[in-house]
Design a protein around this motif. Structure first.
Motif, PDB file in Angstrom:
ATOM      1  N   ASN A   5      10.941 -13.121  -4.348  1.00  0.00           N
ATOM      2  CA  ASN A   5      10.467 -14.395  -4.246  1.00  0.00           C
ATOM      3  C   ASN A   5      10.522 -14.744  -5.731  1.00  0.00           C
ATOM      4  OD1 ASN A   5       9.919 -14.595  -1.577  1.00  0.00           O
ATOM      5  ND2 ASN A   5       8.100 -13.801  -1.589  1.00  0.00           N
ATOM      6  N   ASP A   6      10.301 -14.097  -6.469  1.00  0.00           N
ATOM      7  CA  ASP A   6      10.066 -14.441  -8.018  1.00  0.00           C
ATOM      8  C   ASP A   6      11.566 -14.814  -8.679  1.00  0.00           C
ATOM      9  OD1 ASP A   6       7.664 -11.892  -9.020  1.00  0.00           O
ATOM     10  OD2 ASP A   6       7.548 -14.044  -8.219  1.00  0.00           O
ATOM     11  N   VAL A   7      12.551 -14.057  -8.151  1.00  0.00           N
ATOM     12  CA  VAL A   7      13.769 -14.301  -8.617  1.00  0.00           C
ATOM     13  C   VAL A   7      14.377 -15.644  -7.943  1.00  0.00           C
ATOM     14  CG1 VAL A   7      16.416 -13.643  -8.377  1.00  0.00           C
ATOM     15  CG2 VAL A   7      14.549 -11.817  -8.724  1.00  0.00           C
ATOM     16  N   LEU A   8      13.931 -15.834  -6.739  1.00  0.00           N
ATOM     17  CA  LEU A   8      14.389 -17.029  -6.048  1.00  0.00           C
ATOM     18  C   LEU A   8      13.632 -18.399  -6.731  1.00  0.00           C
ATOM     19  CD1 LEU A   8      14.220 -16.346  -2.290  1.00  0.00           C
ATOM     20  CD2 LEU A   8      16.101 -17.155  -3.628  1.00  0.00           C
ATOM     21  N   GLU A   9      12.383 -18.149  -7.126  1.00  0.00           N
ATOM     22  CA  GLU A   9      11.696 -19.191  -7.756  1.00  0.00           C
ATOM     23  C   GLU A   9      12.163 -19.504  -9.229  1.00  0.00           C
ATOM     24  OE1 GLU A   9       7.834 -18.689  -5.116  1.00  0.00           O
ATOM     25  OE2 GLU A   9       7.540 -18.355  -7.305  1.00  0.00           O
ATOM     26  N   ASN A  10      12.332 -18.515 -10.024  1.00  0.00           N
ATOM     27  CA  ASN A  10      12.831 -18.666 -11.215  1.00  0.00           C
ATOM     28  C   ASN A  10      14.024 -18.705 -11.772  1.00  0.00           C
ATOM     29  OD1 ASN A  10       9.902 -18.490 -11.716  1.00  0.00           O
ATOM     30  ND2 ASN A  10       9.845 -16.256 -11.709  1.00  0.00           N
ATOM     31  N   GLU A  11      14.952 -18.079 -11.017  1.00  0.00           N
ATOM     32  CA  GLU A  11      16.345 -17.893 -11.532  1.00  0.00           C
ATOM     33  C   GLU A  11      17.311 -18.543 -10.615  1.00  0.00           C
ATOM     34  OE1 GLU A  11      17.077 -16.386 -14.253  1.00  0.00           O
ATOM     35  OE2 GLU A  11      15.000 -15.477 -14.495  1.00  0.00           O
ATOM     36  N   LEU A  12      17.133 -18.694  -9.260  1.00  0.00           N
ATOM     37  CA  LEU A  12      17.873 -19.401  -8.344  1.00  0.00           C
ATOM     38  C   LEU A  12      17.509 -20.772  -8.058  1.00  0.00           C
ATOM     39  CD1 LEU A  12      18.744 -16.219  -6.280  1.00  0.00           C
ATOM     40  CD2 LEU A  12      20.207 -17.199  -8.279  1.00  0.00           C
ATOM     41  N   CYS A  35      16.391 -30.972  -8.861  1.00  0.00           N
ATOM     42  CA  CYS A  35      15.631 -31.014  -7.727  1.00  0.00           C
ATOM     43  C   CYS A  35      14.570 -29.931  -7.599  1.00  0.00           C
ATOM     44  CB  CYS A  35      16.517 -31.020  -6.366  1.00  0.00           C
ATOM     45  SG  CYS A  35      17.428 -29.554  -5.951  1.00  0.00           S
ATOM     46  N   SER A  36      14.595 -28.956  -8.241  1.00  0.00           N
ATOM     47  CA  SER A  36      13.589 -27.914  -8.350  1.00  0.00           C
ATOM     48  C   SER A  36      13.603 -27.106  -6.839  1.00  0.00           C
ATOM     49  CB  SER A  36      12.241 -28.461  -8.568  1.00  0.00           C
ATOM     50  OG  SER A  36      12.217 -28.789  -9.745  1.00  0.00           O
ATOM     51  N   GLU A  37      14.671 -27.165  -6.195  1.00  0.00           N
ATOM     52  CA  GLU A  37      14.889 -26.288  -5.034  1.00  0.00           C
ATOM     53  C   GLU A  37      15.829 -25.476  -5.362  1.00  0.00           C
ATOM     54  OE1 GLU A  37      13.196 -26.942  -2.288  1.00  0.00           O
ATOM     55  OE2 GLU A  37      12.140 -28.667  -2.665  1.00  0.00           O
ATOM     56  N   HIS A  38      15.897 -24.120  -4.059  1.00  0.00           N
ATOM     57  CA  HIS A  38      16.921 -23.218  -4.161  1.00  0.00           C
ATOM     58  C   HIS A  38      18.339 -23.796  -4.288  1.00  0.00           C
ATOM     59  CE1 HIS A  38      13.884 -20.712  -2.385  1.00  0.00           C
ATOM     60  NE2 HIS A  38      13.631 -20.699  -3.859  1.00  0.00           N
ATOM     61  N   CYS A  60      24.198 -15.022  -2.003  1.00  0.00           N
ATOM     62  CA  CYS A  60      23.138 -14.421  -2.318  1.00  0.00           C
ATOM     63  C   CYS A  60      21.690 -15.286  -2.011  1.00  0.00           C
ATOM     64  CB  CYS A  60      23.147 -14.297  -3.792  1.00  0.00           C
ATOM     65  SG  CYS A  60      21.796 -13.354  -4.557  1.00  0.00           S
ATOM     66  N   ILE A  61      21.866 -16.515  -2.029  1.00  0.00           N
ATOM     67  CA  ILE A  61      20.629 -17.319  -1.607  1.00  0.00           C
ATOM     68  C   ILE A  61      20.533 -17.135  -0.219  1.00  0.00           C
ATOM     69  CG2 ILE A  61      19.571 -19.495  -1.622  1.00  0.00           C
ATOM     70  CD1 ILE A  61      20.818 -19.823  -4.427  1.00  0.00           C
ATOM     71  N   ASN A  62      21.586 -17.138   0.544  1.00  0.00           N
ATOM     72  CA  ASN A  62      21.519 -17.523   1.874  1.00  0.00           C
ATOM     73  C   ASN A  62      20.920 -15.953   2.452  1.00  0.00           C
ATOM     74  OD1 ASN A  62      22.170 -19.874   2.282  1.00  0.00           O
ATOM     75  ND2 ASN A  62      24.300 -19.395   2.457  1.00  0.00           N
ATOM     76  N   ARG A  63      21.229 -14.940   1.994  1.00  0.00           N
ATOM     77  CA  ARG A  63      20.852 -13.737   2.433  1.00  0.00           C
ATOM     78  C   ARG A  63      19.349 -13.254   2.256  1.00  0.00           C
ATOM     79  NH1 ARG A  63      25.658  -9.214   1.549  1.00  0.00           N
ATOM     80  NH2 ARG A  63      27.413 -10.179   2.884  1.00  0.00           N
ATOM     81  N   MET A  64      18.889 -14.050   0.987  1.00  0.00           N
ATOM     82  CA  MET A  64      17.555 -13.556   0.470  1.00  0.00           C
ATOM     83  C   MET A  64      16.635 -14.710   1.280  1.00  0.00           C
ATOM     84  SD  MET A  64      18.080 -13.312  -3.633  1.00  0.00           S
ATOM     85  CE  MET A  64      16.397 -12.926  -4.132  1.00  0.00           C
ATOM     86  N   VAL A  65      17.178 -15.869   1.549  1.00  0.00           N
ATOM     87  CA  VAL A  65      16.248 -16.735   2.356  1.00  0.00           C
ATOM     88  C   VAL A  65      16.042 -16.199   3.799  1.00  0.00           C
ATOM     89  CG1 VAL A  65      16.239 -19.090   3.455  1.00  0.00           C
ATOM     90  CG2 VAL A  65      16.644 -18.480   0.994  1.00  0.00           C
ATOM     91  N   VAL A  95       9.274 -18.461   8.037  1.00  0.00           N
ATOM     92  CA  VAL A  95      10.009 -19.335   8.911  1.00  0.00           C
ATOM     93  C   VAL A  95       9.790 -20.516   8.159  1.00  0.00           C
ATOM     94  CG1 VAL A  95      10.138 -20.613  10.975  1.00  0.00           C
ATOM     95  CG2 VAL A  95       9.661 -18.076  11.209  1.00  0.00           C
ATOM     96  N   GLU A  96       8.945 -20.860   7.606  1.00  0.00           N
ATOM     97  CA  GLU A  96       8.581 -22.345   6.922  1.00  0.00           C
ATOM     98  C   GLU A  96       9.578 -22.629   5.925  1.00  0.00           C
ATOM     99  OE1 GLU A  96       5.181 -24.699   4.770  1.00  0.00           O
ATOM    100  OE2 GLU A  96       4.609 -22.568   5.595  1.00  0.00           O
ATOM    101  N   MET A  97       9.838 -21.660   5.155  1.00  0.00           N
ATOM    102  CA  MET A  97      10.977 -21.664   3.978  1.00  0.00           C
ATOM    103  C   MET A  97      12.171 -21.998   4.745  1.00  0.00           C
ATOM    104  SD  MET A  97      10.973 -21.420   0.629  1.00  0.00           S
ATOM    105  CE  MET A  97       9.584 -20.354   0.183  1.00  0.00           C
ATOM    106  N   LYS A  98      12.605 -21.297   5.583  1.00  0.00           N
ATOM    107  CA  LYS A  98      13.933 -21.345   6.154  1.00  0.00           C
ATOM    108  C   LYS A  98      14.029 -22.833   6.704  1.00  0.00           C
ATOM    109  CE  LYS A  98      14.479 -16.693   7.771  1.00  0.00           C
ATOM    110  NZ  LYS A  98      14.643 -15.630   8.751  1.00  0.00           N
ATOM    111  N   GLU A  99      13.045 -23.341   7.628  1.00  0.00           N
ATOM    112  CA  GLU A  99      13.228 -24.926   7.914  1.00  0.00           C
ATOM    113  C   GLU A  99      13.144 -25.764   6.879  1.00  0.00           C
ATOM    114  OE1 GLU A  99      13.239 -25.867  11.102  1.00  0.00           O
ATOM    115  OE2 GLU A  99      13.005 -23.897  11.985  1.00  0.00           O
ATOM    116  N   HIS A 100      12.537 -25.388   5.751  1.00  0.00           N
ATOM    117  CA  HIS A 100      12.730 -26.525   4.717  1.00  0.00           C
ATOM    118  C   HIS A 100      13.920 -26.527   4.032  1.00  0.00           C
ATOM    119  CE1 HIS A 100      11.426 -28.784   1.188  1.00  0.00           C
ATOM    120  NE2 HIS A 100      11.897 -27.900   0.420  1.00  0.00           N
TER     121      HIS A 100
END
Length: 489
Positions: free
Chosen positions: A388-395, A400-403, A450-455, A460-465
């Motif tokens: 989660n830290d990698v997704l939020e800080n690096e990816l 837009c501040s989104e993945h 990489c992002i798709n596999r980590m998501v 479920v809420e993160m996937k729906e967003h």
């Protein structure tokens, strides 16, 4: 022990920490080890008789002449160099290997029977070898005949003299009760030995005629068959039948406890990922079986005490009889019966202690399994937090501040969402981060995958967003394409 044709160098199992009881692996033979009777070396543990199974393991040479070991589906297993063997496989052994039979008890690091595989000269190891258990198989004695109730009644119908002669020849098998007393076949043997051949109460052939029966183990009991003792014989017969049924129920409970303990051990060995509910269910089932086993032991002890009281009453009745010879014989036999009952009570108490030791050892293994599962769960949570830290800080896209969605990399090596950078270039043709002129855009499939596999590992809420953002941007892109097409027309 004289052995002919033995080569100069022989294979042997040297018992660790002992100067004797070494086990010879004789070439060209199959060596069986256990606590049963029809085996090569008989091992009976003094601390825990149930530790070694009836036929625990088998040693034999393969086609290449190499010695192998196989676990014969034993309860506590065979361990080769600290690794438990699979009962369905054969494992080769080499000089210097360590073999353990069973598991260590409390306050001990190794099993009671631990051996080292060695190869040495015959003359050096001969003084330390253990006596083989299968050398006395050829010495067989003529079995004694056992009479049933039907045969006794037939004897009575033939006449007093003939029936008395046959009754005097009655005897039960003199096989000793196996100390381990742990398998269903042993229960059957024990109950057969306890099956007392008492005649039905009724008119006797004559006063003072002794009738021989079978006690709990193996010695004969003579009970005068008289009308006034009929009720005592019926009570004794009923009590022994109840004790026999209680012993069978106890052995069924013991088999269930062993199966549950084996399941707990398999959980630890396979280290499978089971949830907390499964562990709790296994603990509850194990505790229920333990309670049932304790209740059965107490019930058996009560039955034995009841039998003792019954025989004591018979003894008091016989003290008042005038027949001195019959009185003395009956007192002697009743004393033997009481002694056998006390021995049975001691055997039951020892078996209860053995069960408690095994259950404590299995509970300790279960606690270790729970601790390991807690460590695995903590490691899994730590990995998820790092992801989660990698997704939020690096990816994340800085616009837009989104993945990243359909990530593209500019000529300055900074990455953004394809939709975001296109909207940005409508106002400025420069990198939002370093302000360099945008000359090229390259699609980054590695980042998308990489992002798709980590998501997929997130909630479920993160996937729906993320899916809603993808659909929204796709709809805006189609709208722009339609507007440009109408403008051209």
């Amino acid at each position: 022990m004289a052995v002919r044709g033995v080569p100069c160098l022989v294979w042997c199992l040297r018992r660790v920490g002992a100067s004797g009881d070494w086990l010879l692996l004789e070439a060209g033979t199959q060596v069986t080890i256990g606590r049963g009777l029809d085996i090569t070396y008989q091992l009976v543990s003094k601390t825990c008789p149930l530790m070694i199974s009836r036929k625990h393991c088998v040693f034999q040479q393969n086609a290449e002449g190499q010695w192998t070991v196989k676990d014969n589906k034993s309860l506590n297993g065979v361990w080769l160099n600290k690794q438990r063997l699979d009962p369905s496989k054969v494992y080769p052994i080499a000089e210097g290997d360590r073999i353990e039979l069973g598991v260590p008890l409390e306050n001990r690091e190794t099993a009671e029977y631990e051996y080292e595989v060695i190869k040495d000269e015959w003359e050096k190891i001969r003084p330390f070898l253990a006596q083989r258990s299968d050398l006395g198989k050829a010495k067989s004695s003529r079995p004694k005949r056992k009479f049933s109730l039907g045969e006794l009644e037939t004897c009575e119908s033939e006449g007093p003299s003939n029936s008395r002669c046959k009754r005097d020849r009655m005897s039960c098998g003199n096989e000793p009760l196996d100390k381990s007393w742990g398998q269903a076949e042993e229960v059957k043997q024990l109950t057969e030995k306890m099956d007392v051949k008492l005649p039905s109460p009724g008119p006797s052939e004559g006063d003072g005629a002794p009738v021989h029966g079978s006690p709990v183990h193996s010695k004969a009991v003579t009970v005068p068959q008289q009308d006034q003792k009929g009720s005592g014989l019926v009570e004794s017969w009923t009590g022994l039948k109840k004790l026999r049924k209680s012993l069978e129920d106890t052995m069924k409970l013991k088999v269930k406890v062993q199966e549950k303990q084996t399941a707990v051990l398999n959980v630890k060995q396979k280290r499978r990922k089971c949830d907390q509910k499964e562990i709790l269910v296994m603990e509850q089932e194990l505790q229920e079986l333990q309670n049932q086993l304790c209740m059965e032991q107490e019930h058996q002890q009560q039955q034995v005490e009841e039998l003792e009281r019954t025989f004591c009453k018979e003894q008091q009745k016989l003290e008042g009889e005038k027949c001195q010879q019959g009185e003395e014989n009956l007192k002697e036999q009743l004393a033997q019966v009481l002694q056998e009952h006390r021995a049975l009570m001691e055997e039951l108490n020892r078996n209860k202690q053995d069960f408690e030791e095994i259950i404590r050892a299995k509970n300790k293994e279960l606690e270790e399994t729970k601790e390991e599962k807690e460590k695995v769960r903590a490691q899994k949570e730590e990995v998820l937090n790092q992801m989660n830290d990698v997704l939020e800080n690096e990816l994340q896209c800085t616009i837009c501040s989104e993945h990243f969605i359909e990530a593209v990399t500019l000529n300055c090596a900074h990455s953004f969402c394809s939709y975001c950078i296109n909207e940005w270039t409508k106002r400025k043709v420069e990198c939002p981060i370093c302000r360099q002129e945008i000359k090229s855009q390259t699609r980054s499939l590695v980042l998308d995958n990489c992002i798709n596999r980590m998501v997929e590992k997130l909630d479920v809420e993160m996937k729906e967003h993320r899916l809603s953002l993808i659909r929204e941007r796709k709809g805006e892109r189609e709208t722009e394409c339609d507007g440009e097409a109408s403008h051209r027309q």
